[in-house]
Design an enzyme around this catalytic site. Sequence first.
Site, short mmCIF file in Angstrom:
data_model
loop_
_atom_site.label_atom_id
_atom_site.label_comp_id
_atom_site.label_asym_id
_atom_site.label_seq_id
_atom_site.Cartn_x
_atom_site.Cartn_y
_atom_site.Cartn_z
N HIS A 117 86.38 72.59 -7.85
CA HIS A 117 85.67 72.76 -6.39
C HIS A 117 85.71 72.16 -5.26
CE1 HIS A 117 83.27 69.20 -7.49
NE2 HIS A 117 82.75 69.02 -6.54
N HIS A 119 84.71 71.68 -1.13
CA HIS A 119 83.59 71.78 -0.57
C HIS A 119 84.48 72.13 0.42
CE1 HIS A 119 81.57 68.04 -2.91
NE2 HIS A 119 82.72 68.17 -3.22
#
Length: 172
Positions: A117, A119
């Site tokens: 992922h 950010h």
Amino acid sequence: MTSFMINEHLNRNVPEEWRDGGGCSFCRIISKELSSNILYETDEVVAILDILPLRPGHTLVLPKVHIPYVTDLPANVAAAMGVAVSKVAKAVSEAMQNTALNIVCNQEYAQSVPHVHFHIIPAPGFGGSPQVGATRVMPRTRRELHQLEYEGRSELDEDEGRELAERIRARL
């Protein structure tokens, strides 16, 4: 921010559950088992608001397939992630009226969820240019800096999350 955590995570053992997506909270969000504020979605990726944001607008972009390491992303998924990060970052920037962003992807160290992922974190707002003569107390150690960054987190309010998600979606 994450560079201060590197030394604490060097040579650590990788938990077995990181190799299996069965209990992954991001996989549960993707399958709609857990709720989230979805900002953007394609066949390959989804972008959601972080439920423990560092700052308002803190967004996560993740692939729909469970892969713990960014170095293991297939080329087509990596390309889709790149497109999504760019598009969502622009929308977050506009919605937050803040062009200063921190875009980070951790691998193992500082990676709290073992699912790739990115950010997208709006930088702290200082009301434009720093005030002349303003004094800022800097932490004395890396550990203090890391602690200060995380102490500022609070859980995302559902109503605020919905409103913020609408502002960002309107720009996608």
